[in-house]
Design a protein around this motif. Structure first.
Motif, PDB file in Angstrom:
ATOM      1  N   VAL A  82     -34.658 -71.946  19.514  1.00 42.90           N
ATOM      2  CA  VAL A  82     -34.125 -71.128  18.427  1.00 42.90           C
ATOM      3  C   VAL A  82     -32.614 -71.319  18.420  1.00 42.90           C
ATOM      4  CG1 VAL A  82     -35.994 -69.425  18.523  1.00 42.90           C
ATOM      5  CG2 VAL A  82     -33.897 -69.062  19.865  1.00 42.90           C
ATOM      6  N   GLU A  83     -31.977 -70.832  17.355  1.00 39.61           N
ATOM      7  CA  GLU A  83     -30.532 -71.070  17.215  1.00 39.61           C
ATOM      8  C   GLU A  83     -29.661 -69.837  17.416  1.00 39.61           C
ATOM      9  OE1 GLU A  83     -32.441 -74.342  16.503  1.00 39.61           O
ATOM     10  OE2 GLU A  83     -32.826 -72.751  15.017  1.00 39.61           O
ATOM     11  N   GLY A  84     -30.254 -68.647  17.432  1.00 37.13           N
ATOM     12  CA  GLY A  84     -29.442 -67.452  17.592  1.00 37.13           C
ATOM     13  C   GLY A  84     -30.219 -66.297  18.180  1.00 37.13           C
ATOM     14  N   VAL A  85     -29.498 -65.420  18.872  1.00 35.15           N
ATOM     15  CA  VAL A  85     -30.040 -64.171  19.400  1.00 35.15           C
ATOM     16  C   VAL A  85     -28.990 -63.102  19.126  1.00 35.15           C
ATOM     17  CG1 VAL A  85     -30.757 -62.914  21.463  1.00 35.15           C
ATOM     18  CG2 VAL A  85     -31.389 -65.322  21.197  1.00 35.15           C
ATOM     19  N   VAL A  86     -29.414 -61.959  18.577  1.00 32.44           N
ATOM     20  CA  VAL A  86     -28.426 -60.982  18.133  1.00 32.44           C
ATOM     21  C   VAL A  86     -28.905 -59.555  18.343  1.00 32.44           C
ATOM     22  CG1 VAL A  86     -29.293 -61.055  15.761  1.00 32.44           C
ATOM     23  CG2 VAL A  86     -26.945 -60.315  16.182  1.00 32.44           C
ATOM     24  N   THR A  87     -27.981 -58.687  18.718  1.00 36.40           N
ATOM     25  CA  THR A  87     -28.219 -57.248  18.741  1.00 36.40           C
ATOM     26  C   THR A  87     -26.884 -56.532  18.616  1.00 36.40           C
ATOM     27  OG1 THR A  87     -29.362 -55.438  19.871  1.00 36.40           O
ATOM     28  CG2 THR A  87     -28.051 -56.920  21.243  1.00 36.40           C
ATOM     29  N   ASN A  88     -26.924 -55.280  18.163  1.00 40.11           N
ATOM     30  CA  ASN A  88     -25.708 -54.473  18.127  1.00 40.11           C
ATOM     31  C   ASN A  88     -25.807 -53.263  19.046  1.00 40.11           C
ATOM     32  OD1 ASN A  88     -27.596 -53.063  16.495  1.00 40.11           O
ATOM     33  ND2 ASN A  88     -25.948 -52.006  15.412  1.00 40.11           N
ATOM     34  N   VAL A  89     -26.824 -53.206  19.889  1.00 43.11           N
ATOM     35  CA  VAL A  89     -27.002 -52.062  20.779  1.00 43.11           C
ATOM     36  C   VAL A  89     -26.463 -52.390  22.172  1.00 43.11           C
ATOM     37  CG1 VAL A  89     -29.038 -51.333  19.485  1.00 43.11           C
ATOM     38  CG2 VAL A  89     -29.325 -52.714  21.541  1.00 43.11           C
ATOM     39  N   ASP A  90     -26.342 -51.348  23.002  1.00 39.30           N
ATOM     40  CA  ASP A  90     -25.912 -51.552  24.382  1.00 39.30           C
ATOM     41  C   ASP A  90     -26.934 -52.403  25.118  1.00 39.30           C
ATOM     42  OD1 ASP A  90     -23.545 -50.023  24.247  1.00 39.30           O
ATOM     43  OD2 ASP A  90     -24.707 -48.173  24.426  1.00 39.30           O
ATOM     44  N   CYS A  91     -26.456 -53.293  25.972  1.00 45.33           N
ATOM     45  CA  CYS A  91     -27.326 -54.218  26.699  1.00 45.33           C
ATOM     46  C   CYS A  91     -27.194 -53.994  28.197  1.00 45.33           C
ATOM     47  CB  CYS A  91     -26.942 -55.661  26.382  1.00 45.33           C
ATOM     48  SG  CYS A  91     -27.061 -56.116  24.649  1.00 45.33           S
ATOM     49  N   ASN A  92     -28.309 -53.851  28.872  1.00 45.22           N
ATOM     50  CA  ASN A  92     -28.280 -53.764  30.333  1.00 45.22           C
ATOM     51  C   ASN A  92     -28.009 -55.139  30.931  1.00 45.22           C
ATOM     52  OD1 ASN A  92     -29.000 -50.961  30.573  1.00 45.22           O
ATOM     53  ND2 ASN A  92     -31.072 -51.547  29.937  1.00 45.22           N
ATOM     54  N   PRO A  93     -27.322 -55.198  32.064  1.00 46.24           N
ATOM     55  CA  PRO A  93     -27.013 -56.513  32.649  1.00 46.24           C
ATOM     56  C   PRO A  93     -28.253 -57.304  33.036  1.00 46.24           C
ATOM     57  CG  PRO A  93     -26.415 -54.731  34.162  1.00 46.24           C
ATOM     58  CD  PRO A  93     -26.715 -54.100  32.840  1.00 46.24           C
ATOM     59  N   TRP A  94     -29.309 -56.611  33.488  1.00 41.69           N
ATOM     60  CA  TRP A  94     -30.524 -57.338  33.892  1.00 41.69           C
ATOM     61  C   TRP A  94     -31.249 -57.947  32.700  1.00 41.69           C
ATOM     62  CZ3 TRP A  94     -29.526 -52.245  35.401  1.00 41.69           C
ATOM     63  CH2 TRP A  94     -30.055 -51.246  34.580  1.00 41.69           C
ATOM     64  N   VAL A 112     -21.567 -67.282  23.393  1.00 38.98           N
ATOM     65  CA  VAL A 112     -21.970 -65.877  23.445  1.00 38.98           C
ATOM     66  C   VAL A 112     -20.732 -65.002  23.312  1.00 38.98           C
ATOM     67  CG1 VAL A 112     -23.299 -64.123  24.666  1.00 38.98           C
ATOM     68  CG2 VAL A 112     -23.807 -66.549  25.059  1.00 38.98           C
ATOM     69  N   THR A 113     -20.739 -64.109  22.322  1.00 37.85           N
ATOM     70  CA  THR A 113     -19.592 -63.238  22.077  1.00 37.85           C
ATOM     71  C   THR A 113     -20.052 -61.793  21.920  1.00 37.85           C
ATOM     72  OG1 THR A 113     -19.643 -63.346  19.650  1.00 37.85           O
ATOM     73  CG2 THR A 113     -18.469 -65.119  20.806  1.00 37.85           C
ATOM     74  N   ASP A 114     -19.055 -60.912  21.849  1.00 36.13           N
ATOM     75  CA  ASP A 114     -19.337 -59.536  21.466  1.00 36.13           C
ATOM     76  C   ASP A 114     -19.280 -59.428  19.946  1.00 36.13           C
ATOM     77  OD1 ASP A 114     -16.627 -59.497  20.752  1.00 36.13           O
ATOM     78  OD2 ASP A 114     -16.024 -58.288  22.481  1.00 36.13           O
ATOM     79  N   LEU A 115     -19.316 -58.222  19.431  1.00 37.42           N
ATOM     80  CA  LEU A 115     -19.344 -58.021  17.975  1.00 37.42           C
ATOM     81  C   LEU A 115     -18.014 -58.352  17.311  1.00 37.42           C
ATOM     82  CD1 LEU A 115     -21.352 -54.688  18.031  1.00 37.42           C
ATOM     83  CD2 LEU A 115     -22.218 -56.919  17.337  1.00 37.42           C
ATOM     84  N   ASP A 116     -16.951 -58.461  18.110  1.00 37.80           N
ATOM     85  CA  ASP A 116     -15.642 -58.838  17.567  1.00 37.80           C
ATOM     86  C   ASP A 116     -15.411 -60.337  17.608  1.00 37.80           C
ATOM     87  OD1 ASP A 116     -14.825 -56.185  17.023  1.00 37.80           O
ATOM     88  OD2 ASP A 116     -14.271 -55.901  19.129  1.00 37.80           O
ATOM     89  N   GLY A 117     -16.359 -61.071  18.169  1.00 41.25           N
ATOM     90  CA  GLY A 117     -16.198 -62.509  18.298  1.00 41.25           C
ATOM     91  C   GLY A 117     -15.482 -62.940  19.558  1.00 41.25           C
ATOM     92  N   ASP A 118     -15.214 -61.983  20.462  1.00 35.11           N
ATOM     93  CA  ASP A 118     -14.578 -62.301  21.738  1.00 35.11           C
ATOM     94  C   ASP A 118     -15.644 -62.633  22.778  1.00 35.11           C
ATOM     95  OD1 ASP A 118     -12.028 -61.735  20.695  1.00 35.11           O
ATOM     96  OD2 ASP A 118     -12.306 -59.593  21.085  1.00 35.11           O
ATOM     97  N   ARG A 119     -15.236 -63.303  23.831  1.00 31.39           N
ATOM     98  CA  ARG A 119     -16.163 -63.726  24.872  1.00 31.39           C
ATOM     99  C   ARG A 119     -16.911 -62.522  25.436  1.00 31.39           C
ATOM    100  NH1 ARG A 119     -16.765 -65.087  30.375  1.00 31.39           N
ATOM    101  NH2 ARG A 119     -17.637 -67.174  30.702  1.00 31.39           N
ATOM    102  N   TRP A 120     -18.240 -62.601  25.448  1.00 38.14           N
ATOM    103  CA  TRP A 120     -19.066 -61.493  25.919  1.00 38.14           C
ATOM    104  C   TRP A 120     -18.983 -61.350  27.420  1.00 38.14           C
ATOM    105  CZ3 TRP A 120     -23.157 -60.679  29.248  1.00 38.14           C
ATOM    106  CH2 TRP A 120     -23.887 -59.494  29.062  1.00 38.14           C
ATOM    107  N   THR A 121     -18.913 -60.100  27.887  1.00 34.23           N
ATOM    108  CA  THR A 121     -19.014 -59.802  29.306  1.00 34.23           C
ATOM    109  C   THR A 121     -19.983 -58.642  29.490  1.00 34.23           C
ATOM    110  OG1 THR A 121     -17.123 -58.283  29.219  1.00 34.23           O
ATOM    111  CG2 THR A 121     -16.658 -60.568  29.800  1.00 34.23           C
ATOM    112  N   GLY A 141     -23.534 -54.636  22.185  1.00 32.91           N
ATOM    113  CA  GLY A 141     -23.960 -55.740  21.334  1.00 32.91           C
ATOM    114  C   GLY A 141     -23.885 -57.074  22.053  1.00 32.91           C
ATOM    115  N   LEU A 142     -24.536 -58.068  21.455  1.00 36.52           N
ATOM    116  CA  LEU A 142     -24.519 -59.422  21.990  1.00 36.52           C
ATOM    117  C   LEU A 142     -24.828 -60.378  20.855  1.00 36.52           C
ATOM    118  CD1 LEU A 142     -26.011 -60.703  25.296  1.00 36.52           C
ATOM    119  CD2 LEU A 142     -26.651 -61.836  23.169  1.00 36.52           C
TER     120      LEU A 142
END
Length: 266
Positions: A200-212, A228-237, A242-243
């Protein structure tokens, strides 16, 4: 120890947990609930997690383990090495006798992933990533080269709680209006592994994500050439709300989808 050792332990631990999960799949297991009626757990979740932790401890007995079940730590430490474990990601599928569930393990240092493994026992697939390469069943794989959104397939993931189901509806609407098709696997780690391997080409959510639910798959996507970024387009951590993950080529469109969901929610 070297990153290659951590990668080897990650896949050994994920396989150990997946053997437990796979052995109990479609068995007669009582199902319990946690935070809600759709947040379920079984004895297989707990036993699989125990096997993962035991396998990690054989080589790294003093390192922190972050895990979904029981009294394991629930947040990723910002300094030092740690392991992040999801014994059965997709337990709702597991208890419904649907084979879309996974055991995921990630090794991190200072909260940055070094290695990851995700095993889908019902499908016989094992994904593993060191710092340079992603493998599926020991063959190197990478994200797809699809660059046109109208040819891409995108996954909405991480379940929206009952009072936010309208956001799920908006997510689906935003995806099908922009992309060729939508998939929902019911397992964030399975979705991210498949994105990393080009299915697939994308995975998306706007909810809180558990690390596991996320860190192992996020590492795989990045190693395989995705973004992989956050909702602002910055590097996700880990810890971000969201993711937004993609093969890179369609990331702007996937990010726009996530923002549309979030804006509508506001």
């Amino acid at each position: 120890m070297s990153e290659s050792t951590r990668a080897a332990v990650a896949i050994a631990a994920a396989r150990a947990g997946a053997r437990v999960a796979g052995g109990e799949f479609r068995g007669d297991l009582p199902v319990e609930t946690k935070s809600s009626e759709t947040d379920v757990v079984t004895a297989a979740d707990r036993e699989a997690q125990s096997r993962v932790v035991e396998t990690v401890a054989e080589t790294f007995p003093d390192e922190t383990v972050v895990g979904e079940e029981g009294d394991l730590r629930k947040t990723v430490p910002q300094t030092g090495p740690a392991w992040i474990v999801d014994p059965i990601d997709g337990t709702n599928n597991f208890v419904r006798e649907v084979g879309e569930f996974a055991t995921a393990v990630a090794a991190v240092d200072d909260a940055e992933p070094l290695a990851a493994a995700t095993v889908l026992p019902a499908h016989g697939d094992a994904y593993r990533a060191d710092e340079e390469t992603l493998y599926r069943n020991d063959e190197p794989v990478s994200v797809s080269d699809v660059s046109q959104p109208e040819l891409a397939c995108v996954v909405p993931t991480v379940w929206w709680p009952p009072d936010r189901r309208e956001e799920y509806a908006r997510a689906c609407s935003a995806i099908v209006r922009r992309f060729a098709d939508l998939r929902r696997f019911g397992s964030a780690q399975a979705a991210l592994a498949r994105l990393a391997a080009g299915s697939v080409e994308g995975v998306v959510t706007n909810v809180d994500c558990n690390p596991w639910d996320t860190v192992a798959g996020v590492h795989m996507v990045r190693v395989a050439g995705g973004r992989v970024t956050d909702l602002d387009g910055d590097r996700w951590t880990a810890g971000d709300r969201g993711l937004v993950a993609s093969n890179g080529a369609v990331h702007d469109a996937v990010l726009s989808t996530a923002r549309e969901i979030d804006t509508a929610a506001d």
